[in-house]
Enzyme design. Structure first.
Site, PDB file in Angstrom:
ATOM      1  N   HIS A 156       0.890  -1.384   0.256  1.00  0.00           N
ATOM      2  CA  HIS A 156       0.117  -0.292   0.011  1.00  0.00           C
ATOM      3  C   HIS A 156       1.031   1.443   0.201  1.00  0.00           C
ATOM      4  O   HIS A 156       0.392   2.237  -0.201  1.00  0.00           O
ATOM      5  CB  HIS A 156      -1.213  -0.374   0.667  1.00  0.00           C
ATOM      6  N   SER A 179      -8.124   3.686  -3.177  1.00  0.00           N
ATOM      7  CA  SER A 179      -8.694   2.416  -2.903  1.00  0.00           C
ATOM      8  C   SER A 179      -8.882   2.551  -1.458  1.00  0.00           C
ATOM      9  O   SER A 179      -7.984   2.772  -0.563  1.00  0.00           O
ATOM     10  CB  SER A 179      -8.199   0.994  -3.606  1.00  0.00           C
ATOM     11  N   HIS A 180     -10.817   1.848  -0.814  1.00  0.00           N
ATOM     12  CA  HIS A 180     -10.290   1.413   0.441  1.00  0.00           C
ATOM     13  C   HIS A 180     -11.228  -0.174   0.221  1.00  0.00           C
ATOM     14  O   HIS A 180     -12.217   0.070   1.003  1.00  0.00           O
ATOM     15  CB  HIS A 180     -11.639   2.501   1.349  1.00  0.00           C
ATOM     16  N   GLU A 221      -4.223   5.217  11.900  1.00  0.00           N
ATOM     17  CA  GLU A 221      -4.871   5.428  11.167  1.00  0.00           C
ATOM     18  C   GLU A 221      -5.727   6.706  11.109  1.00  0.00           C
ATOM     19  O   GLU A 221      -6.496   6.980  10.814  1.00  0.00           O
ATOM     20  CB  GLU A 221      -5.302   4.787   9.427  1.00  0.00           C
ATOM     21  N   SER A 274      -3.596  -1.482  -5.442  1.00  0.00           N
ATOM     22  CA  SER A 274      -4.749  -1.770  -4.190  1.00  0.00           C
ATOM     23  C   SER A 274      -4.840  -3.528  -4.510  1.00  0.00           C
ATOM     24  O   SER A 274      -4.625  -3.711  -6.032  1.00  0.00           O
ATOM     25  CB  SER A 274      -6.324  -1.485  -4.059  1.00  0.00           C
TER      26      SER A 274
END
Length: 719
Positions: free
Chosen positions: A45, A90-91, A308, A533
């Site tokens: 990532h 992206s998530h 985070e 990702s």
């Protein structure tokens, strides 16, 4: 006895070989804080270790590109001293585990990437991939993701203006949530992330640090398994109201001369932001962890560095500007703390309770991080592995109208009103065209200019032929932007793939990037930002392991005068309908083949990039001359679906003067448009199809087509 056991190393996602590199970089054994920092900085990532050598082949420059990949977002010149700043992120993994918060914080993170650079965000877009609608978890995931995107964007006050949503069994166990933000800034007020100036203060602003999201970057770099639901605590929790305050506070401070550098705390939080700033500035950094604003009691340096928590930024200020900056952030009710300073050591040093708890040279964390040229199958060997059945014969349709009704009602083509009604698309009052058209169009406030934005990818093409699929994803954004009358300028991307340690998956990555690169070069359409990702596969469901290769593309174009913008809707009875780009012939990998015959067979359609450019430029020329009343690109479902979408948008039917074969009706040959003109107008090089009027398409009443088109989401969500 050492606390760094092989199990601890493995739990941090580092291979034995990578741990040996850590020992070599430090000349000693790391402590737990240092191991955690290496772990997140060397994750896919953050490091792009499996894709970086291939990403370097992409075209990233043009006269209008101000800043390409490497910063928080890409920057292009749009004239009059203004720039468009944009990126896609992206998530995916967080959104599968906790769909509302996962999607919401995906929006929050991409907003920060854009306003970090000095831009006021003007539009959000998204690209969503879900599994089969009848999968037991899918309705919950769709509801949560859509609510999360809408909830965050609406509260922040940035319109969500469009995107794409698709369904396929390959995403049953690993959905994709890709978010894109576009902002506008003055070209002389763009902010970068390079920490410079020996002794300059490093400042933390925004929300306090909590324990949410610890190892989020590492989770985003790993496969899914049955235990993934246990990772819910590592999904961050977003607060869009704080984000709104953070945007306003940052833009207010940016209007002064106080900021040397600024970086949002995204993946890997304080670690990634501080390492990137120091690396970009060719400097060092020292942080006092006792000064980090914490939300929870007893947080350790390990937790603070890897958290985070959302809505946080790191800045380097000019000396003496701290009090002024603090006053601005306090006014907006945000935390502000001087937590360190820029050094010239080339090291990251952390102090906590009077002791040095971390001392790492920055080189190995960033520029000298592991880089892998992983084995990849050739395109021919990949196709042999994929083993896509040849197209063979496709029987001629016995009822084009009945097939059209079924196709227009399938999940991939169904009306998305249920989705976009949850998004505030008009906040800011500059949205000229939103979901349902070819591209979203947003006026640049106070000017006649507008930005056109489109997100596209056809994963089934990418699986059958990742090279052609990569080309097609870029070309379709180009086509959609041309279709509204804008000039395509640049793209961002979100490259979603499975495990790169498998040669067939690495082949998908390499070939898709090759196709994207060739398309960008041919169309003069550079890549200015992006995200990778990987490890998007799941062992947790019966829906297949790896996702389809999904290189989602976000394109941005410029319209100098938004008055010339076209839409897809049929306008006036009697208007002539024209086909640009020739008759359909290609049913391989078509939506028709999948939805009507239950087959995912044949080759992906190929894109002739010279034809793509010629047709797009021709359509733009006609739009600029005021000759076209409606324009729609032909994509999923082919010609009849495009005509139906134009008819439904304008509430007018059409009569066709030509007989349609199945391939002509539903083929997905590329580089094509349907356009309309006033009666009597002749378009050189285009094929006359018919006339706007009546209440039918292909013999089916508009009312029946509308009901079929609107039934899927309505019935699914009410059921």
């Amino acid at each position: 006895m050492s606390q760094i056991t092989p199990d601890v190393v493995a739990a941090h996602g580092l291979s034995e070989e990578e741990y040996q590199r850590v020992l070599h970089a430090l000349g000693r054994e790391p402590n737990l804080v240092e191991l955690g920092i290496f772990s997140v900085m060397w994750s896919e990532h953050c490091s792009y270790k499996s894709s970086r050598i291939h990403l370097k082949k992409l075209p990233t420059s043009a006269p209008w590109v101000i800043c390409g990949p490497g910063e928080n977002a890409g920057v292009i010149d749009i004239g009059d001293g203004q720039a468009a700043i944009f990126k896609m992120e992206s998530h995916n993994h967080p959104s599968y585990i906790e769909p509302y918060q996962g999607a919401a914080t995906g929006v929050g993170g991409i907003l920060r990437d854009v306003f970090t650079m000095g831009a006021r965000p003007v539009a959000n877009m998204n690209a969503l991939r879900f599994g089969r609608p009848d999968h037991p978890k899918m309705k919950h995931l769709v509801q949560g993701v859509v609510a999360g995107i809408g909830g965050y964007g609406n509260c922040v006050g940035v319109p969500t203006v469009g995107g794409e949503t698709n369904f396929h069994k390959a995403y049953d166990g690993n959905i994709l949530v890709n978010a894109m933000t576009v902002g506008v800034a003055d070209t002389d007020k763009i902010f970068y992330s390079a920490a410079t100036g020996l002794g300059n203060p490093i400042v933390y602003v925004g929300s306090k640090t909590g324990r949410d999201g610890i190892h989020g970057a590492t989770m985003a770099s790993a496969d899914f398994d049955e235990k993934s639901d246990e990772k819910r605590p590592t999904v961050q929790v977003g607060d869009p109201f704080t984000e709104k305050l953070l945007i306003e506070a940052c833009l207010e401070l940016m209007a002064t001369d106080a900021i040397v550098a600024i970086q949002d705390m995204g993946a890997a939080g304080l670690t990634s932001s501080s390492v990137e700033m120091a690396t970009n500035g060719k400097a060092g950094i020292i942080l006092d962890m006792d000064k980090v604003p914490c939300r929870e009691e007893g947080m350790t340096p390990y937790e603070m560095m890897l958290s985070e928590s959302q809505e946080r930024m790191l800045m380097v200020l000019k000396p003496g500007k701290e009090a002024m900056a603090e006053a601005i952030f306090r006014k907006w009710e945000l935390d502000f703390a001087v937590i360190g300073e820029v050094t010239d050591t080339g090291h990251m040093v952390l102090k906590f309770q009077g002791e040095t708890v971390c001392d790492i040279p920055l080189g190995p964390l960033a520029e000298d991080a592991p880089l892998y040229d992983r084995p990849a199958l050739s395109l021919a060997d990949y196709k042999a592995w994929a083993n896509v059945a040849p197209l063979g014969t496709v029987p001629e349709s016995t009822d084009l109208g009945a097939d059209l009704v079924k196709l227009i009602g399938c999940p991939d083509l169904a009306n998305r009103r249920w989705i976009f009604e949850q998004y505030d698309s008009q906040v800011g009052a500059d949205t000229l065209q939103k979901s349902g058209g070819d591209a979203a169009v947003v006026r640049i406030h106070g000017t006649s200019k507008a930005l056109a934005i489109s997100t596209d990818c056809t994963p089934r093409y990418c699986y059958a032929d990742p090279y052609e699929g990569g080309k097609q994803a870029v070309a379709e954004t180009w086509r959609n932007i041309c279709a509204v009358g804008a000039r395509p300028l640049a793209i961002t991307n979100c490259l979603n793939f499975a495990n790169p340690q498998r040669p067939e998956i690495m082949a998908q990555i390499v070939q898709a990037l090759n196709g994207m690169g060739d398309a960008c070069r041919a169309l003069d359409y550079p890549i200015v930002s992006g995200n990778v990702s990987l490890y998007n596969e799941s062992k947790a469901t019966g829906g297949g392991s790896a996702i389809l290769p999904t290189p989602a593309i976000g394109g941005v174009g410029l319209m100098l005068d938004h008055e010339v913008m076209t839409t897809v809707a049929f306008k006036d009875e009697g208007d002539a309908i024209w086909l640009v780009g020739g008759e359909g012939t290609h049913l391989g990998q078509s939506l028709y083949l999948r939805e009507i015959h239950g087959r995912e067979d044949g080759d992906a359609p190929s894109v002739d990039l010279a034809v793509e450019r010629r047709n797009g430029e021709q359509v733009r020329e006609w739009i600029a001359a005021g000759r076209l009343s409606a324009v729609h690109d032909i994509s999923d479902g082919g010609l009849l679906v495009a005509l139906t979408e134009m008819a439904l948008a304008g509430n007018k039917g059409c009569t066709l003067d030509i007989a349609l074969t199945t391939a002509a009706a539903f083929g997905e040959d590329q580089s094509r448009y349907v356009v309309t003109t006033r009666a009597g107008e002749v378009l050189e090089g285009a094929t006359r199809l018919g006339t706007v009027g009546g209440s039918q398409v292909a013999g089916v009443e508009l009312a029946a087509l509308r009901e079929a088109n609107e039934a899927f989401f309505r019935d699914w969500m009410e059921g």
